[in-house]
Design a protein around this motif. Structure first.
Motif, PDB file in Angstrom:
ATOM      1  N   UNK A  90       0.795  -1.230   0.000  1.00 32.09           N
ATOM      2  CA  UNK A  90       0.000   0.000   0.000  1.00 32.09           C
ATOM      3  C   UNK A  90       0.827   1.280   0.000  1.00 32.09           C
ATOM      4  N   UNK A  91       2.151   1.158  -0.016  1.00 32.96           N
ATOM      5  CA  UNK A  91       2.970   2.366   0.036  1.00 32.96           C
ATOM      6  C   UNK A  91       2.817   3.161  -1.259  1.00 32.96           C
ATOM      7  N   UNK A  92       2.825   4.496  -1.161  1.00 34.80           N
ATOM      8  CA  UNK A  92       2.759   5.304  -2.380  1.00 34.80           C
ATOM      9  C   UNK A  92       4.095   5.249  -3.127  1.00 34.80           C
ATOM     10  N   UNK A  93       4.058   5.607  -4.414  1.00 42.55           N
ATOM     11  CA  UNK A  93       5.290   5.596  -5.199  1.00 42.55           C
ATOM     12  C   UNK A  93       6.089   6.891  -5.018  1.00 42.55           C
ATOM     13  N   UNK A  94       5.389   7.965  -4.670  1.00 43.39           N
ATOM     14  CA  UNK A  94       6.125   9.211  -4.412  1.00 43.39           C
ATOM     15  C   UNK A  94       5.367  10.047  -3.388  1.00 43.39           C
ATOM     16  N   UNK A  95       6.105  10.942  -2.753  1.00 42.00           N
ATOM     17  CA  UNK A  95       5.516  11.809  -1.728  1.00 42.00           C
ATOM     18  C   UNK A  95       6.197  13.168  -1.794  1.00 42.00           C
ATOM     19  N   UNK A  96       5.542  14.176  -1.232  1.00 39.29           N
ATOM     20  CA  UNK A  96       6.140  15.511  -1.157  1.00 39.29           C
ATOM     21  C   UNK A  96       6.037  16.009   0.281  1.00 39.29           C
ATOM     22  N   UNK A  97       7.146  16.538   0.825  1.00 40.66           N
ATOM     23  CA  UNK A  97       7.125  17.191   2.136  1.00 40.66           C
ATOM     24  C   UNK A  97       7.622  18.623   1.941  1.00 40.66           C
ATOM     25  N   UNK A  98       7.283  19.481   2.891  1.00 41.11           N
ATOM     26  CA  UNK A  98       7.722  20.871   2.808  1.00 41.11           C
ATOM     27  C   UNK A  98       8.580  21.214   4.016  1.00 41.11           C
ATOM     28  N   UNK A  99       9.735  21.798   3.746  1.00 42.58           N
ATOM     29  CA  UNK A  99      10.590  22.293   4.826  1.00 42.58           C
ATOM     30  C   UNK A  99      11.014  23.695   4.456  1.00 42.58           C
ATOM     31  N   UNK A 100      10.852  24.649   5.395  1.00 41.37           N
ATOM     32  CA  UNK A 100      11.128  26.042   5.073  1.00 41.37           C
ATOM     33  C   UNK A 100      10.273  26.430   3.879  1.00 41.37           C
ATOM     34  N   UNK A 101      10.899  27.014   2.875  1.00 39.29           N
ATOM     35  CA  UNK A 101      10.116  27.361   1.687  1.00 39.29           C
ATOM     36  C   UNK A 101      10.363  26.364   0.562  1.00 39.29           C
ATOM     37  N   UNK A 102      10.920  25.222   0.908  1.00 39.94           N
ATOM     38  CA  UNK A 102      11.247  24.239  -0.124  1.00 39.94           C
ATOM     39  C   UNK A 102      10.256  23.079  -0.132  1.00 39.94           C
ATOM     40  N   UNK A 103       9.807  22.740  -1.343  1.00 43.70           N
ATOM     41  CA  UNK A 103       9.032  21.506  -1.511  1.00 43.70           C
ATOM     42  C   UNK A 103       9.995  20.401  -1.918  1.00 43.70           C
ATOM     43  N   UNK A 104       9.983  19.347  -1.152  1.00 41.88           N
ATOM     44  CA  UNK A 104      10.914  18.259  -1.404  1.00 41.88           C
ATOM     45  C   UNK A 104      10.114  17.026  -1.802  1.00 41.88           C
ATOM     46  N   UNK A 105      10.339  16.545  -3.025  1.00 42.81           N
ATOM     47  CA  UNK A 105       9.661  15.342  -3.476  1.00 42.81           C
ATOM     48  C   UNK A 105      10.617  14.163  -3.387  1.00 42.81           C
TER      49      UNK A 105
END
Lengths: 206, 467
Positions: A72-87
């Motif tokens: 069930x794990x997704x293939x990709x995710x996005x997190x945000x730190x500071x003003x950066x979106x990290x995929x």
């Protein structure tokens, strides 16, 4: 406030291709130091998952092609730190694997400033079109099915990211073995600043 | 935050005083009705705790220097955490500082320690004053966190101790609530002093200065003894020593009967006194009544030696219940102190304490006891050596724990019974009967359930002596 350090780690392949995370790495990754883990998949067993959970409870994980038990794990995710979106994604769905143009397309589709991917077992970090691309390599030095030069072997490595505002400082940890077989951990630092004219591509691959 | 109109009236009243002493006298005199500090409490506390002089023109330099100190400390201790610039990017770019390396000199481990300290404080703040919506706000919790963090970094040898947060909370509430927002065009000449002292821009600064002033006297209560570890209150920590002193010296001097009774029950004084004292009675009384109690305490004795006597006064006010209760009921009563009812609000403990400080003897104790119960304790000379030899505590201890029924027949209890006014005689009878039932039911093997029932009955009984 938890620790602000983000750990990027993947392609461990325990126990199929490697016995364990190297002891020197395990010692560094003591609980309480890391705020969040971005795990790129191919763990592949439960013990490794539990270990990572103990390093930091905030464990973000995507699926590698060998994580068959966790369907069930997704293939990709996005997190945000500071003003950066990290995929982040394992990368086996990006074809050709590790191709910089394909990765750029993926980064644009995910609308991220930083794309972390794995699958090649080879550390890489470069900027392209104002975006940072990071491959933390394999934390165990597990062998890969990709192309390797004669006598070349995967080097165990992982990355730490420290984001302050729009600046990301990347720490690269690699386990070196000298001729006598003695192991030592080397640390290198790469700084990425969002929305500045991109400097020439720095390929840090060894 | 208050409006200028609201505070203007308070300030007018405040100006009727001409010295700290006149204000203090009025606080202690008026404690039965309303406190002269209401509405302008933030200023009054500052006056008692760190402004050296009553004259308003002298405040400005002290206020601004204390605010500057906090600004500087905050920037130095908290700035790195907020800006991220803790020296981790300095040094040789080819040999970066390893964030995961151990060692005290690594700025990353200093950062981790600071983050850990803040986590520890936050954990307590999240549960602080759960009934009070004000303390649920993120901004307020951040302010308390920063004040505590700066204090703990300054006092690194002690660090953070649970309870400090409950001292900061009322202070911040008072400073924030009494701050005055005003347009500088509409103010009268001498109102500028009030406005400077109650400047909303310095709520956090003033909270820190007040907290520091309180902790100046309260700090020893949070210290651990030399040979104690971090886990428990072992060894000779100052607070345990203080609790012992309150029990064995102060209480023994004013009410030996109660002191011996607590000793026989083996109720360790620190079990309840640590909470009473460390939180400055914050958990014992309703919030608004607590503030008035603090008014009197800060006005009378900013060194807080009076706190010991307040504890004694609190014990004396419930001494009749305490004398009748067993171990578990006693602890329940002490840890859930009965809500004082008008007119005997918590602030009256301060005047009792002042009285006890000046009359630390049997008659002083008897005066305070009879003041609230109309009952005088059995005069101690009645415990003649024949009836009650010096070794008697242990003997009486065995008896009273053995059989509560027989205790009513002991010379002391008999003496007490005779002095009871008729109004509570019935209640006493019920009590004794209840104990008789408990005693007998033990023989029937029904001890536990009946005991619990009786405990409940007695717990629900109003504390009529308070009236």
């Amino acid at each position: 406030m938890t620790s602000r350090l983000v750990l990027a780690i993947g392609d461990l392949h325990i126990p199929d291709r490697a016995a364990a995370i190297p002891a020197k790495f395990r010692k560094l990754l003591a609980p309480g130091k890391i705020g969040q883990i971005l795990c790129l998949g191919n763990l592949t067993d439960k013990e490794t998952y539990d270990f990572l959970r103990s390093v930091a409870p905030d464990l973000q994980i995507v699926k590698g092609e060998f994580d068959v038990e966790a369907a069930n794990l997704p293939l990709s995710k996005v997190v945000t730190h500071g003003s950066l979106r990290i995929g982040f994604t394992h990368g086996h769905t990006i074809i050709p694997q590790g191709d910089s143009d394909s990765l750029l397309i993926a980064a644009r589709q995910m609308d991220v400033d930083v794309l972390v991917w794995g699958g090649t077992h080879r550390f890489e970090a470069y900027e392209l079109e104002g975006k940072l691309f990071v491959n933390p390599g394999t934390a165990t030095g597990a062998i890969s099915s990709g192309w390797w030069a004669e006598g070349e072997e995967p080097i165990p490595s992982f990355c730490l990211m420290d984001v302050q505002g729009s600046v990301l400082v990347l720490y690269v940890y690699q386990l070196r073995t000298d001729e006598k077989g003695a192991e030592s951990v080397s640390v290198e630092k790469v700084t990425f600043r969002k929305e500045l004219p991109a400097p020439p591509i720095t390929d840090k691959a060894i | 935050m208050r409006s200028l109109q609201e505070s203007r009236q308070r300030w007018k009243e405040f100006n009727a005083y001409n010295s700290k002493d006149s204000l203090k006298d009025d606080i202690l005199r008026k404690q039965l009705t309303s406190s002269p500090c209401d509405g302008i409490r933030s200023l009054c506390w500052k006056l008692f705790l760190y402004l050296p002089d009553f004259a308003p023109p002298t405040w400005s330099p002290v206020l601004s220097s204390s605010r500057d100190v906090f600004t500087t400390l905050r920037a130095k201790l908290l700035g790195p955490l907020e800006t991220g610039n803790i020296g981790i990017y300095d040094g040789d770019p080819d040999h970066p500082i390893d964030p995961l390396a151990e060692g005290p000199s690594n700025p990353w481990s200093k950062l981790r320690k600071d983050e850990e300290l803040r986590r520890e404080i936050i954990q307590d703040l999240e549960r602080c004053m759960p009934d009070h919506d004000y303390f649920r706000s993120e901004k307020v919790q951040k302010q308390m966190l920063d004040v505590l963090f700066v204090y703990c970094k300054l006092n690194a040898d002690m660090g953070y101790r649970q309870g400090m947060h409950e001292i900061v909370a009322p202070i911040l509430w008072v400073v924030d609530n009494d701050a005055v927002q005003a347009d500088f065009e509409e103010i009268l000449e001498n109102e500028k002093y009030m406005l400077e002292a109650l400047d909303p821009a310095y709520v956090e600064h003033d909270t820190f200065s007040l907290f520091q002033a309180v902790m100046h006297s309260a700090r020893p209560w949070y210290e651990l003894g030399e040979d104690s570890d971090d886990i428990g209150e072992k060894g000779n920590s100052p607070i345990v020593e203080k609790s012992r002193m309150i029990h064995e010296d102060l209480l023994m001097a004013v009410d030996p009967q109660l002191a011996r009774h607590l000793k026989e029950l083996e109720v360790l004084p620190q079990v309840f006194l640590i909470r009473w004292i460390r939180l400055l009675f914050g958990r014992e009384f309703p919030f608004d009544q607590l503030l008035v109690l603090w008014d009197s305490l800060f006005a009378e004795d900013p060194d807080f030696t009076l706190v010991d006597y307040i504890c004694v006064a609190m014990l004396l006010r419930i001494r009749w219940e305490l004398l009748e209760f067993d171990y578990s009921m006693t602890l329940t009563l002490l840890l859930r102190y009965p809500q004082p009812k008008h007119p005997n609000l918590p602030a009256t403990f301060v005047s009792d304490a002042i009285y006890l400080r000046n009359h630390l003897d049997l008659s002083g104790g008897a005066y305070i006891i009879s003041k609230y119960s109309n009952r005088t304790p059995a005069p101690v000379p009645m415990l003649s050596p024949a009836q009650s030899p010096p070794t008697s505590p242990s003997r009486r201890g065995i008896r009273s724990s053995d059989s509560p029924v027989r205790r009513t027949m002991s010379p002391i209890a008999g003496q007490t019974a005779r002095t009871i006014p008729s109004s509570s005689g019935l209640d006493r009878l019920v009590n004794d009967l209840a104990k008789g039932v408990v005693g007998r039911s033990k023989g029937w093997g029904l001890g536990k359930p009946i005991e619990r029932l009786m405990e409940e009955l007695q717990w629900n009984k109003p504390f009529e002596n308070e009236k």
